[in-house]
Motif scaffolding. Structure first.
Motif, PDB file in Angstrom:
ATOM      1  N   THR A  19     -13.508 -59.111 -40.301  1.00 58.49           N
ATOM      2  CA  THR A  19     -12.992 -59.842 -39.076  1.00 58.49           C
ATOM      3  C   THR A  19     -13.673 -61.056 -38.751  1.00 58.49           C
ATOM      4  N   THR A  20     -12.756 -61.761 -38.017  1.00 61.19           N
ATOM      5  CA  THR A  20     -13.445 -63.143 -37.533  1.00 61.19           C
ATOM      6  C   THR A  20     -13.966 -63.137 -36.192  1.00 61.19           C
ATOM      7  N   ARG A  21     -13.589 -61.927 -35.576  1.00 61.25           N
ATOM      8  CA  ARG A  21     -13.936 -61.627 -33.952  1.00 61.25           C
ATOM      9  C   ARG A  21     -15.490 -61.398 -34.103  1.00 61.25           C
ATOM     10  N   SER A  22     -16.390 -61.979 -33.307  1.00 62.43           N
ATOM     11  CA  SER A  22     -17.947 -61.375 -33.076  1.00 62.43           C
ATOM     12  C   SER A  22     -17.754 -60.123 -32.337  1.00 62.43           C
ATOM     13  N   LEU A  23     -18.407 -59.047 -32.770  1.00 62.40           N
ATOM     14  CA  LEU A  23     -18.474 -57.723 -31.989  1.00 62.40           C
ATOM     15  C   LEU A  23     -19.920 -57.694 -31.517  1.00 62.40           C
ATOM     16  N   SER A  24     -20.015 -57.122 -30.410  1.00 68.23           N
ATOM     17  CA  SER A  24     -21.212 -56.469 -29.748  1.00 68.23           C
ATOM     18  C   SER A  24     -21.529 -55.316 -30.738  1.00 68.23           C
ATOM     19  N   ALA A  25     -22.996 -54.770 -30.584  1.00 64.06           N
ATOM     20  CA  ALA A  25     -23.374 -53.479 -31.381  1.00 64.06           C
ATOM     21  C   ALA A  25     -22.485 -52.180 -30.589  1.00 64.06           C
ATOM     22  N   ASP A  26     -22.240 -52.402 -29.454  1.00 64.38           N
ATOM     23  CA  ASP A  26     -21.329 -51.404 -28.792  1.00 64.38           C
ATOM     24  C   ASP A  26     -19.754 -51.229 -29.342  1.00 64.38           C
ATOM     25  N   GLU A  27     -19.272 -52.438 -29.529  1.00 65.69           N
ATOM     26  CA  GLU A  27     -17.954 -52.591 -30.157  1.00 65.69           C
ATOM     27  C   GLU A  27     -17.972 -52.185 -31.543  1.00 65.69           C
ATOM     28  N   ARG A  28     -19.135 -52.334 -32.428  1.00 66.25           N
ATOM     29  CA  ARG A  28     -18.995 -52.034 -33.606  1.00 66.25           C
ATOM     30  C   ARG A  28     -19.406 -50.409 -33.694  1.00 66.25           C
ATOM     31  N   THR A  29     -19.988 -49.939 -32.872  1.00 72.12           N
ATOM     32  CA  THR A  29     -20.275 -48.482 -32.800  1.00 72.12           C
ATOM     33  C   THR A  29     -18.911 -47.828 -32.431  1.00 72.12           C
ATOM     34  N   ALA A  30     -18.462 -48.314 -31.439  1.00 70.25           N
ATOM     35  CA  ALA A  30     -17.101 -47.705 -30.730  1.00 70.25           C
ATOM     36  C   ALA A  30     -15.918 -48.050 -31.824  1.00 70.25           C
ATOM     37  N   LEU A  31     -15.766 -48.994 -32.668  1.00 76.07           N
ATOM     38  CA  LEU A  31     -14.703 -49.087 -33.886  1.00 76.07           C
ATOM     39  C   LEU A  31     -15.112 -48.130 -34.726  1.00 76.07           C
ATOM     40  N   ALA A  32     -16.372 -47.919 -35.221  1.00 75.73           N
ATOM     41  CA  ALA A  32     -16.643 -47.060 -36.360  1.00 75.73           C
ATOM     42  C   ALA A  32     -16.192 -45.559 -35.982  1.00 75.73           C
ATOM     43  N   ASP A  33     -16.676 -45.274 -34.783  1.00 76.34           N
ATOM     44  CA  ASP A  33     -16.286 -43.919 -33.903  1.00 76.34           C
ATOM     45  C   ASP A  33     -14.979 -43.546 -34.093  1.00 76.34           C
ATOM     46  N   ARG A  34     -14.199 -44.453 -33.628  1.00 77.76           N
ATOM     47  CA  ARG A  34     -12.627 -44.315 -33.227  1.00 77.76           C
ATOM     48  C   ARG A  34     -12.105 -44.176 -34.412  1.00 77.76           C
ATOM     49  N   VAL A  35     -12.507 -44.967 -35.459  1.00 69.88           N
ATOM     50  CA  VAL A  35     -11.774 -45.160 -36.901  1.00 69.88           C
ATOM     51  C   VAL A  35     -11.908 -43.897 -37.538  1.00 69.88           C
ATOM     52  N   THR A  36     -13.222 -43.254 -37.436  1.00 71.16           N
ATOM     53  CA  THR A  36     -13.518 -41.956 -38.191  1.00 71.16           C
ATOM     54  C   THR A  36     -12.890 -40.921 -37.623  1.00 71.16           C
ATOM     55  N   ALA A  37     -12.628 -40.940 -36.166  1.00 76.28           N
ATOM     56  CA  ALA A  37     -11.973 -39.910 -35.672  1.00 76.28           C
ATOM     57  C   ALA A  37     -10.432 -39.904 -36.122  1.00 76.28           C
ATOM     58  N   LEU A  38      -9.962 -41.150 -35.977  1.00 79.33           N
ATOM     59  CA  LEU A  38      -8.446 -41.171 -36.360  1.00 79.33           C
ATOM     60  C   LEU A  38      -8.375 -40.888 -37.855  1.00 79.33           C
ATOM     61  N   TYR A  39      -9.383 -41.179 -38.623  1.00 83.62           N
ATOM     62  CA  TYR A  39      -9.111 -40.935 -40.113  1.00 83.62           C
ATOM     63  C   TYR A  39      -8.987 -39.454 -40.359  1.00 83.62           C
ATOM     64  N   ALA A  40      -9.992 -38.553 -39.402  1.00 86.95           N
ATOM     65  CA  ALA A  40     -10.027 -37.081 -39.709  1.00 86.95           C
ATOM     66  C   ALA A  40      -8.594 -36.580 -39.239  1.00 86.95           C
ATOM     67  N   GLU A  41      -8.128 -37.097 -38.022  1.00 86.40           N
ATOM     68  CA  GLU A  41      -7.095 -36.418 -37.264  1.00 86.40           C
ATOM     69  C   GLU A  41      -5.887 -36.776 -38.203  1.00 86.40           C
ATOM     70  N   GLU A  42      -5.497 -38.039 -38.661  1.00 91.58           N
ATOM     71  CA  GLU A  42      -4.393 -38.447 -39.251  1.00 91.58           C
ATOM     72  C   GLU A  42      -4.412 -37.967 -40.742  1.00 91.58           C
ATOM     73  N   MET A  43      -5.532 -38.011 -41.308  1.00 92.13           N
ATOM     74  CA  MET A  43      -5.468 -37.368 -42.989  1.00 92.13           C
ATOM     75  C   MET A  43      -5.864 -35.900 -43.092  1.00 92.13           C
ATOM     76  N   ALA A  44      -6.217 -35.254 -41.904  1.00 91.30           N
ATOM     77  CA  ALA A  44      -6.499 -33.870 -42.140  1.00 91.30           C
ATOM     78  C   ALA A  44      -7.451 -33.483 -42.846  1.00 91.30           C
ATOM     79  N   THR A  45      -8.660 -34.064 -42.327  1.00 87.10           N
ATOM     80  CA  THR A  45      -9.965 -33.797 -43.043  1.00 87.10           C
ATOM     81  C   THR A  45     -11.189 -33.620 -41.816  1.00 87.10           C
ATOM     82  N   THR A  46     -12.364 -33.771 -42.437  1.00 87.85           N
ATOM     83  CA  THR A  46     -13.605 -33.763 -41.395  1.00 87.85           C
ATOM     84  C   THR A  46     -14.061 -35.086 -41.216  1.00 87.85           C
ATOM     85  N   THR A  47     -15.051 -35.161 -40.424  1.00 90.31           N
ATOM     86  CA  THR A  47     -15.476 -36.498 -40.091  1.00 90.31           C
ATOM     87  C   THR A  47     -16.892 -36.885 -41.045  1.00 90.31           C
ATOM     88  N   GLY A  48     -17.651 -35.738 -41.464  1.00 92.51           N
ATOM     89  CA  GLY A  48     -18.829 -35.951 -42.049  1.00 92.51           C
ATOM     90  C   GLY A  48     -19.154 -37.058 -43.155  1.00 92.51           C
TER      91      GLY A  48
END
Length: 125
Positions: free
Chosen positions: A8-37
């Motif tokens: 990305t060309t957007r500068s992200l705070s540590a909280d934004e990076r963590t939120a992105l990683a957490d949200r995308v992990t949850a979305l992946y598990a939900e949409e791809m029918a798998t677990t997050t680990g």
């Protein structure tokens, strides 16, 4: 054992990076029918001159290279891509034309950790 790599060309705070990683992990598990680990996420911030997209508009760019196990139907991949871009648009202010998701599919055994080698996806995970 997906590897979800954001540039990305957007500068992200540590909280934004963590939120992105957490949200995308949850979305992946939900949409791809798998677990997050086993979901791995990287986020790399780039200079504006380091990323280009022919259709871009004013604003930051965000690209996702999703390295995944082969076998999932198009509908699952599309749902994950759309949900991820919707989140990035709302939470990070990335304009819709400035986002791109690319899937690269691998045989299950090509994806591994110290304690695990992936198998083929069968839809019953």
């Amino acid at each position: 054992m997906p590897l979800l790599q954001f540039d990305t060309t957007r500068s992200l705070s540590a909280d934004e990076r963590t939120a992105l990683a957490d949200r995308v992990t949850a979305l992946y598990a939900e949409e791809m029918a798998t677990t997050t680990g086993h979901v791995a996420v990287t986020i790399r911030e780039r200079a504006s001159s380091a990323m280009h997209l022919g259709r871009e508009v004013e604003g930051p760019l965000l690209f996702l290279d999703a390295e995944i196990r082969r076998g999932r139907p198009f509908e699952r991949k599309r749902a994950f891509a759309l949900a991820t871009m919707e989140y990035a648009g709302e939470a990070l202010g990335i304009p819709d034309p400035n986002m791109k998701v690319v899937f690269t599919e691998h045989e299950g055994e090509a994806m591994m950790g110290v304690d695990r080698v992936g198998g083929e996806w069968n839809g019953s995970e």
